[in-house]
Design an enzyme around this catalytic site. Sequence first.
Site, PDB file in Angstrom:
ATOM      1  N   ASN A 129      33.491 -10.855  27.458  1.00  0.00           N
ATOM      2  CA  ASN A 129      33.988 -11.699  26.362  1.00  0.00           C
ATOM      3  C   ASN A 129      33.860 -13.191  26.668  1.00  0.00           C
ATOM      4  OD1 ASN A 129      36.013 -11.880  28.252  1.00  0.00           O
ATOM      5  ND2 ASN A 129      37.653 -11.219  26.897  1.00  0.00           N
ATOM      6  N   HIS A 130      33.210 -13.532  27.755  1.00  0.00           N
ATOM      7  CA  HIS A 130      33.031 -14.952  28.100  1.00  0.00           C
ATOM      8  C   HIS A 130      31.989 -15.603  27.192  1.00  0.00           C
ATOM      9  CE1 HIS A 130      34.774 -14.371  32.387  1.00  0.00           C
ATOM     10  NE2 HIS A 130      35.670 -14.291  31.437  1.00  0.00           N
TER      11      HIS A 130
ATOM     12  N   VAL B  25      30.329 -19.781  25.689  1.00  0.00           N
ATOM     13  CA  VAL B  25      30.397 -21.225  25.434  1.00  0.00           C
ATOM     14  C   VAL B  25      30.161 -21.377  23.938  1.00  0.00           C
ATOM     15  CG1 VAL B  25      29.121 -23.377  25.683  1.00  0.00           C
ATOM     16  CG2 VAL B  25      29.731 -22.065  27.714  1.00  0.00           C
TER      17      VAL B  25
ATOM     18  N   ASN C 116      44.582 -15.539  33.704  1.00  0.00           N
ATOM     19  CA  ASN C 116      44.719 -14.450  34.692  1.00  0.00           C
ATOM     20  C   ASN C 116      45.072 -15.094  36.023  1.00  0.00           C
ATOM     21  OD1 ASN C 116      43.790 -12.485  32.915  1.00  0.00           O
ATOM     22  ND2 ASN C 116      42.061 -11.867  34.157  1.00  0.00           N
TER      23      ASN C 116
ATOM     24  N   HIS D  91      46.903 -14.512  25.011  1.00  0.00           N
ATOM     25  CA  HIS D  91      45.664 -15.116  25.526  1.00  0.00           C
ATOM     26  C   HIS D  91      44.446 -14.872  24.643  1.00  0.00           C
ATOM     27  CE1 HIS D  91      44.057 -11.256  26.613  1.00  0.00           C
ATOM     28  NE2 HIS D  91      43.074 -11.764  27.302  1.00  0.00           N
TER      29      HIS D  91
ATOM     30  N   ALA E 222      42.564 -11.830  21.577  1.00  0.00           N
ATOM     31  CA  ALA E 222      42.713 -10.785  20.567  1.00  0.00           C
ATOM     32  C   ALA E 222      42.998  -9.422  21.182  1.00  0.00           C
ATOM     33  CB  ALA E 222      41.458 -10.717  19.723  1.00  0.00           C
ATOM     34  N   GLY E 223      42.255  -9.046  22.168  1.00  0.00           N
ATOM     35  CA  GLY E 223      42.385  -7.698  22.711  1.00  0.00           C
ATOM     36  C   GLY E 223      41.431  -6.748  22.012  1.00  0.00           C
TER      37      GLY E 223
ATOM     38  N   LYS F  32      26.425 -16.358  24.523  1.00  0.00           N
ATOM     39  CA  LYS F  32      26.995 -15.214  25.241  1.00  0.00           C
ATOM     40  C   LYS F  32      26.116 -14.839  26.426  1.00  0.00           C
ATOM     41  CE  LYS F  32      29.927 -12.826  23.988  1.00  0.00           C
ATOM     42  NZ  LYS F  32      31.363 -12.870  24.334  1.00  0.00           N
TER      43      LYS F  32
END
Length: 480
Positions: free
Chosen positions: A204-205, A207, A331, A405, A407-408, A479
């Site tokens: 999910n990282h 820019v 985290n 933090h 959405a999940g 991504k």
Amino acid sequence: MSLKEALQKKSPYVYLLPEGTVQGQKVPVYFYLSERLLELLEEDAIRQAANAATLPGVVKAIYVMPDVHVGYGFPVGGVMATDTKEGIISPGSIGYDINCGVRLIATSLTADKVYPVREKLMQEILRNVPAGVGSTGKLKLSKKELAEVLVKGARWAVERGFGFEEDLQHIESEGALPGADPSKVSNTAYERGSGELGTVGSGNHFVEIQVVDEIYDEEISETLGLYEGQVTIMVHSGSRGLGHQVCVDYLKVAKDSLAKYGISLPDMQLACMPFSSPEGQSYFGAMKAAANYAFANRQILGYLTADTVRRFFGLSWEDLGYRLIYDLAHNIGKVEKHRVNGKVMELVVHRKGATRAFPPFHGEVPPAYRSIGQPVLIPGDVGRYSFLLVGQERSMEMSFGSACHGAGRLMSRSKAKELVRREGLEKVLEGLVVVAKGKGTIAEEIPQAYKDVSEVVRVVHELGIAKLVARMRPLGTLKG
DNA sequence: ATGTTC
């Protein structure tokens, strides 16, 4: 009876699992949820939070945020505090991606200038900002240089020309946790970290180039220098392979020392060590070193992206209006002072998929934001809104100064890929500008795979944990 | 999240 049936609704958005519900549960667990998010709450996530409430030295309560989902041992979205003298530290309750976090940069550009050229701009960012699993950047650090990064954090990057001195004031803990111990980081971790500094990673990282799309609080937005139509840059990344390796290494250390310290566990994934033990202190020193690597990583990524935008439009730094709003960890484990039953205690606060959200006038809020509270950055998933909130007073009593933090996940990675196979990626992304090194990650990270982050932030806003300030919409996303 | 089942 399921644990979900044992939950007691205490007030709108607050659900209690009383102490003693599971064998050895020493403290209650509070879940902060809307009715809709309660429906999505997994039985296993409740079990994991209750399991953590049995650990030695756990204090007051476990708190679970509305973006909760099952994690390794401890749920993502969980906050646990343990006594520094009597309690443990748990690598699994901090997470594999140590100091995974978010950075928000303001610019003076407006969306009308960026929108027409967004595809070209994103191609340029794809060329300049390394992304993807195992991707390496332009830096290749020797062990000695890397050890310096692990101590200095974001400052190391600034000294190398990636950003500016004034950036440091607007990073949680000024971008370097004191007491990081590079000698407690394994050679394997050093090897994995040497070429990955300044890279986005995967999952999910991202820019992202965004536009401020809605303002909820005019006065606070003005203090932050944010206005509708303004272009922002968001970075969501962590400590890459180095932090992952630190977690792997110390889960083993923890497992191997359980008998020595007489710790019995409901789940081996909660393997932990007394905080004050040599093993606990070694992990804490290594964890802080990995956290500092992540601060340096986001410092470089933010600078590289801003520099690409600047050159693309042929602007000076001054005309770009580069300004770091904030950078934070979601985290991490930190030693903090909190009031428990009227007494100030020193605690190891484990935040796993939970953002620090200190209120106005807290000593750790940067001077420029002192009167409004600590900025809380909530990244959206691909194609989704991101949010900026500020910490509020109630976070201190309700969650050890923490908020949600993100959405999940809603859909498994394989289900997401299946949807993309069935419908085709273009249709699923409907007009979003997403660039990536490979096709695989995007398929796993489609918007449909995540819960609605708007619902998540609404819960913490309604509870008075953090206050909604502004919403950002993506113009283009990079991504892994 | 992750040299993505080291």
